[in-house]
Design a protein around this motif. Structure first.
Motif, PDB file in Angstrom:
ATOM      1  N   LEU A  17       0.363  -1.024   0.366  1.00 24.42           N
ATOM      2  CA  LEU A  17      -0.014   0.260  -0.123  1.00 24.42           C
ATOM      3  C   LEU A  17       0.926   1.032  -0.038  1.00 24.42           C
ATOM      4  CD1 LEU A  17      -3.595   1.795   0.291  1.00 24.42           C
ATOM      5  CD2 LEU A  17      -2.057   0.842   2.810  1.00 24.42           C
ATOM      6  N   HIS A  18       0.777   2.281  -0.994  1.00 21.90           N
ATOM      7  CA  HIS A  18       1.892   3.668  -0.680  1.00 21.90           C
ATOM      8  C   HIS A  18       0.229   4.102  -0.829  1.00 21.90           C
ATOM      9  CE1 HIS A  18       5.075   4.886  -3.433  1.00 21.90           C
ATOM     10  NE2 HIS A  18       4.586   5.749  -2.643  1.00 21.90           N
ATOM     11  N   ARG A  19       0.737   5.499   0.506  1.00 28.78           N
ATOM     12  CA  ARG A  19      -0.357   6.735  -0.041  1.00 28.78           C
ATOM     13  C   ARG A  19       0.672   8.021   0.514  1.00 28.78           C
ATOM     14  NH1 ARG A  19      -3.167   5.163   5.789  1.00 28.78           N
ATOM     15  NH2 ARG A  19      -4.504   7.282   5.337  1.00 28.78           N
ATOM     16  N   CYS A  20       0.084   9.005   0.149  1.00 29.07           N
ATOM     17  CA  CYS A  20       0.176  10.693  -0.098  1.00 29.07           C
ATOM     18  C   CYS A  20      -0.705  10.801   0.621  1.00 29.07           C
ATOM     19  CB  CYS A  20       0.779  10.695  -0.598  1.00 29.07           C
ATOM     20  SG  CYS A  20       1.471  12.450  -1.004  1.00 29.07           S
ATOM     21  N   LYS A  21      -0.005  12.203   1.811  1.00 27.35           N
ATOM     22  CA  LYS A  21      -0.721  13.126   2.505  1.00 27.35           C
ATOM     23  C   LYS A  21       0.266  14.416   2.817  1.00 27.35           C
ATOM     24  CE  LYS A  21      -3.416  11.101   6.190  1.00 27.35           C
ATOM     25  NZ  LYS A  21      -4.214  10.594   5.833  1.00 27.35           N
ATOM     26  N   PRO A  22      -0.590  15.867   2.351  1.00 28.79           N
ATOM     27  CA  PRO A  22      -0.128  16.288   2.386  1.00 28.79           C
ATOM     28  C   PRO A  22       0.475  17.120   4.564  1.00 28.79           C
ATOM     29  CG  PRO A  22      -2.363  16.719   2.182  1.00 28.79           C
ATOM     30  CD  PRO A  22      -2.199  15.625   2.383  1.00 28.79           C
ATOM     31  N   LEU A  23       1.558  16.935   4.431  1.00 28.63           N
ATOM     32  CA  LEU A  23       2.161  17.369   5.875  1.00 28.63           C
ATOM     33  C   LEU A  23       3.316  17.601   5.799  1.00 28.63           C
ATOM     34  CD1 LEU A  23       0.903  13.299   7.428  1.00 28.63           C
ATOM     35  CD2 LEU A  23      -0.219  15.623   8.022  1.00 28.63           C
ATOM     36  N   THR A  39       4.444  19.799   2.580  1.00 27.46           N
ATOM     37  CA  THR A  39       4.744  19.289   1.713  1.00 27.46           C
ATOM     38  C   THR A  39       3.739  17.930   1.885  1.00 27.46           C
ATOM     39  OG1 THR A  39       6.376  18.347   0.170  1.00 27.46           O
ATOM     40  CG2 THR A  39       6.787  17.818   2.603  1.00 27.46           C
ATOM     41  N   TYR A  40       4.677  17.219   1.246  1.00 28.56           N
ATOM     42  CA  TYR A  40       3.881  15.172   0.334  1.00 28.56           C
ATOM     43  C   TYR A  40       4.178  14.562   1.295  1.00 28.56           C
ATOM     44  CZ  TYR A  40       1.861  18.201  -3.081  1.00 28.56           C
ATOM     45  OH  TYR A  40       0.707  19.484  -3.060  1.00 28.56           O
ATOM     46  N   GLU A  51       4.981  10.863   2.043  1.00 28.44           N
ATOM     47  CA  GLU A  51       4.516   9.317   1.148  1.00 28.44           C
ATOM     48  C   GLU A  51       5.212   8.786   2.179  1.00 28.44           C
ATOM     49  OE1 GLU A  51       5.754   8.694  -2.818  1.00 28.44           O
ATOM     50  OE2 GLU A  51       6.959  10.617  -1.920  1.00 28.44           O
ATOM     51  N   ARG A 106      -6.969  -3.869   5.615  1.00 24.00           N
ATOM     52  CA  ARG A 106      -7.027  -3.623   6.272  1.00 24.00           C
ATOM     53  C   ARG A 106      -6.066  -3.098   6.706  1.00 24.00           C
ATOM     54  NH1 ARG A 106     -12.343  -2.752   8.956  1.00 24.00           N
ATOM     55  NH2 ARG A 106     -13.167  -3.491   6.685  1.00 24.00           N
ATOM     56  N   ILE A 129      -2.902  -0.871   6.208  1.00 26.89           N
ATOM     57  CA  ILE A 129      -3.731   0.862   6.703  1.00 26.89           C
ATOM     58  C   ILE A 129      -3.319   0.825   8.245  1.00 26.89           C
ATOM     59  CG2 ILE A 129      -5.803   2.093   6.567  1.00 26.89           C
ATOM     60  CD1 ILE A 129      -7.182  -0.015   4.229  1.00 26.89           C
ATOM     61  N   SER A 131       8.946   2.660   3.409  1.00 27.19           N
ATOM     62  CA  SER A 131       9.436   3.349   2.877  1.00 27.19           C
ATOM     63  C   SER A 131       8.584   4.646   3.278  1.00 27.19           C
ATOM     64  CB  SER A 131       9.284   3.168   1.040  1.00 27.19           C
ATOM     65  OG  SER A 131       9.831   4.396   0.860  1.00 27.19           O
ATOM     66  N   ASN A 190       8.967   9.354   2.859  1.00 19.75           N
ATOM     67  CA  ASN A 190       9.329  10.309   2.391  1.00 19.75           C
ATOM     68  C   ASN A 190       8.560  11.085   2.164  1.00 19.75           C
ATOM     69  OD1 ASN A 190      10.509  12.373   0.051  1.00 19.75           O
ATOM     70  ND2 ASN A 190      10.244  10.796  -1.066  1.00 19.75           N
ATOM     71  N   LEU A 203      14.163  10.849   3.556  1.00 22.31           N
ATOM     72  CA  LEU A 203      13.476  10.143   2.727  1.00 22.31           C
ATOM     73  C   LEU A 203      14.490   9.043   3.480  1.00 22.31           C
ATOM     74  CD1 LEU A 203      12.752   8.304  -0.567  1.00 22.31           C
ATOM     75  CD2 LEU A 203      14.287   6.776   0.398  1.00 22.31           C
ATOM     76  N   TYR A 213      -0.886   6.591  -5.961  1.00 20.68           N
ATOM     77  CA  TYR A 213      -0.928   5.946  -4.131  1.00 20.68           C
ATOM     78  C   TYR A 213      -2.262   4.802  -4.561  1.00 20.68           C
ATOM     79  CZ  TYR A 213       2.470   9.244  -3.514  1.00 20.68           C
ATOM     80  OH  TYR A 213       3.693  10.713  -3.949  1.00 20.68           O
ATOM     81  N   GLU A 221      -7.029  12.335   0.879  1.00 20.10           N
ATOM     82  CA  GLU A 221      -5.568  11.448   0.489  1.00 20.10           C
ATOM     83  C   GLU A 221      -5.318  11.998  -0.750  1.00 20.10           C
ATOM     84  OE1 GLU A 221      -5.309   9.002   3.932  1.00 20.10           O
ATOM     85  OE2 GLU A 221      -4.303   8.283   2.401  1.00 20.10           O
ATOM     86  N   ILE A 222      -4.210  11.891  -1.623  1.00 22.19           N
ATOM     87  CA  ILE A 222      -3.611  11.469  -2.486  1.00 22.19           C
ATOM     88  C   ILE A 222      -3.758  10.325  -3.177  1.00 22.19           C
ATOM     89  CG2 ILE A 222      -1.407  12.283  -4.097  1.00 22.19           C
ATOM     90  CD1 ILE A 222      -0.744  14.760  -1.700  1.00 22.19           C
ATOM     91  N   THR A 272      12.132  20.552  -0.898  1.00 19.58           N
ATOM     92  CA  THR A 272      10.865  20.748  -0.318  1.00 19.58           C
ATOM     93  C   THR A 272       9.527  21.045  -1.274  1.00 19.58           C
ATOM     94  OG1 THR A 272      11.445  19.996   1.788  1.00 19.58           O
ATOM     95  CG2 THR A 272       8.964  20.543   1.488  1.00 19.58           C
ATOM     96  N   LEU A 273       8.569  20.707  -1.761  1.00 22.35           N
ATOM     97  CA  LEU A 273       7.586  21.524  -2.722  1.00 22.35           C
ATOM     98  C   LEU A 273       6.399  21.873  -1.944  1.00 22.35           C
ATOM     99  CD1 LEU A 273       6.930  19.090  -6.724  1.00 22.35           C
ATOM    100  CD2 LEU A 273       8.168  21.564  -5.788  1.00 22.35           C
ATOM    101  N   SER A 274       5.993  23.254  -1.387  1.00 22.17           N
ATOM    102  CA  SER A 274       4.826  23.731  -0.888  1.00 22.17           C
ATOM    103  C   SER A 274       3.794  22.369  -1.273  1.00 22.17           C
ATOM    104  CB  SER A 274       5.220  24.663  -1.204  1.00 22.17           C
ATOM    105  OG  SER A 274       3.556  24.935  -0.741  1.00 22.17           O
ATOM    106  N   CYS A 275       3.094  22.441  -0.440  1.00 25.09           N
ATOM    107  CA  CYS A 275       1.079  21.607  -0.484  1.00 25.09           C
ATOM    108  C   CYS A 275       0.987  22.828  -0.217  1.00 25.09           C
ATOM    109  CB  CYS A 275       1.371  20.724   0.572  1.00 25.09           C
ATOM    110  SG  CYS A 275       1.300  20.925   1.823  1.00 25.09           S
TER     111      CYS A 275
END
Lengths: 271, 186
Positions: free
Chosen positions: A4-10, A13-14, A16, A26, A29, A168, A170, A175, B34, B117-118, B160-163
């Motif tokens: 599972l690969h996720r990315c959120k704005p935090l 920045t982004y 992952e 599940r 997650i 992983s 990032n 990373l 993703y 979620e992206i 860093t790329l700004s979001c």
């Protein structure tokens, strides 16, 4: 093996998180949620932009009285002190005032104390770390933990789950990954290019100013001005916080081989 | 195997052609997928029934959202689903200077952000890449060119790329809830 690969704005920045193992969707997650929760925790403690963060509380009050801090903030500030010592003052996170003046950090914190930016003239030399996990500023100053906090958040997220699965993490280019041997990464350079580089340790970080009209968030502690060198600096280390710190040090001209060996760091300069 | 690779190349090319057709201004230099929309639904609203709600914004509504959020509305047709508790699952696209992002948002029945979620992140090099040239390269060539593109979507380290544009997207949706979605709650 499921993944599972996720990315959120935090962290501004982004961020992952990739997890893999013989787990159900599940379970993956849940593992990724655990990793993200550590990043969110560090953001809540160390964000300069959040007036309710622990860092903001320290910035506002530590010049009036010693402020007791949490273990995670204490660990990071202790590392900052160590790096300040070995670099003979080049590593100095008391640079937020300079970044505010340069327009790279917001002014809101200043309004809380009704002080102007030039009243925050202290440096890391004016920071006292007490034995009881307290912080005191002998002069008004503002700390910005920026990239090093990002690296620390990546490390915390990584170690929260790496005993359970391959992971992983990032966050904006800082990373750390379980399976780094033989892997390569793309490193951004100027002129919108990337360069493929073999991973030399589990963690990597890169510093440069190309996405900010050439302005860097790295401040020269001698003249309190952001540096304008155009190069890209990449550092490999066992921990992301160390990799990130050394990108700053190398950018500031600190290329002490003994220090690199002590922290098991490898450095790379790209265009 | 060759047929599968050709099919994969074709599907990728078709996906990017679709982006061009709907007026996406940026030619992606690389993209990272993703989550699918279904996976995002499972993460944001696990085991929850979602009902699609057909909403197309009027010009007045788009103007009002823009005025309140200070962010332009790009698509009148909303991709929104409502839960039995009047929470909202939203699919949207956020377009910034350097990136073009497919996202999923979750809003509560009171218009608060429950999560996001992206789904897909595309990074662009803006005007420096001409669309036809990029397409030619992609259709390109042999297996090695294809592998190079695959390699580009691996891990990236860099400044860093700004979001900020994602933050703008959140802001736009919070006001969209207030001005439009709220009135569609049961």
């Amino acid at each position: 093996m499921n993944q599972l690969h996720r990315c959120k704005p935090l962290l501004g920045t982004y961020a992952e998180v990739a997890v893999a193992g013989d787990y159900s969707n599940r379970q993956l997650i849940e593992l990724s949620e655990l990793a993200f929760s550590k990043i969110i925790e560090i953001q809540q403690v160390m964000s300069f932009h959040d007036l309710d963060s622990e860092l903001s509380h320290v910035n506002l009050n530590a010049h009036r009285r010693p402020v007791q801090v949490s273990t995670s903030l204490w660990c990071l500030l202790s590392l900052c002190h160590e790096l300040h010592q070995i670099s003979k003052g080049l590593f100095d996170v008391a640079i937020a005032a300079a970044l505010i003046e340069d327009g790279q950090l917001p002014l809101e914190l200043l309004k809380q104390n009704d002080m102007s930016v030039d009243q925050y003239g202290g440096s890391w030399c004016d920071v006292e770390l007490g034995d009881d996990q307290t912080v005191f500023f002998h002069k008004p100053l503002l700390l910005d933990l920026g990239g090093i906090a990002k690296g620390y958040a990546v490390d915390r997220a990584f170690t929260a789950v790496n005993n359970e699965c391959c992971v992983s993490v990032n966050a904006g280019g800082d990373l750390r990954t379980s399976r780094w041997q033989g892997e390569s990464i793309e490193v951004r350079t100027r002129l919108n290019k990337t360069e493929s580089v073999t991973m030399r340790r589990a963690a990597v970080a890169t510093s440069a100013g190309y996405y900010n009209q050439g302005r860097s968030a790295i401040v020269d502690p001698l003249n309190k001005k952001p540096i304008t060198k155009p190069t890209t600096v990449t550092a490999f280390a066992n921990e992301c916080v160390i990799a990130d710190a050394f990108t700053k040090l190398m950018t500031l001209g600190f290329d002490d081989i003994a220090a690199q060996k002590r922290y098991s760091v490898e450095l790379l300069r790209l265009p | 195997m060759q047929h599968t690779q050709s099919k994969r190349r074709f599907l990728k090319s078709a996906a990017y052609s679709t982006l061009a057709a709907i007026g996406v201004p940026l030619a992606p230099a690389w993209a990272k997928v993703y989550l699918s929309a279904e996976q995002a639904k499972q993460i944001l609203f696990p085991d929850t029934e979602l009902e699609p709600v057909a909403i197309s914004l009027t010009k007045e509504q788009s103007k009002a959202i823009k005025k309140a959020s200070k962010v332009r509305v790009r698509q009148a047709d909303l991709q929104v689903w409502r839960t039995p508790d009047n929470h909202w699952f939203i699919l949207d696209q956020v377009i910034g200077k350097h990136e073009n992002i497919d996202m999923a948002f979750a809003l509560s029945s009171e218009g608060k952000v429950l999560g996001m979620e992206i789904l897909t992140y595309r990074e662009s090099y803006g005007h420096e890449i001409r669309w036809p040239k990029w397409r030619a390269q992609f259709h390109g060539r042999d297996k090695s060119e294809h592998l190079k593109l695959e390699k580009q979507i691996k891990n990236i380290s860099g400044a860093t790329l700004s979001c900020r544009h994602v933050t703008d997207g959140v802001n736009r949706w919070v006001h969209t809830w207030d001005l439009v979605l709220k009135s569609h709650q049961v």
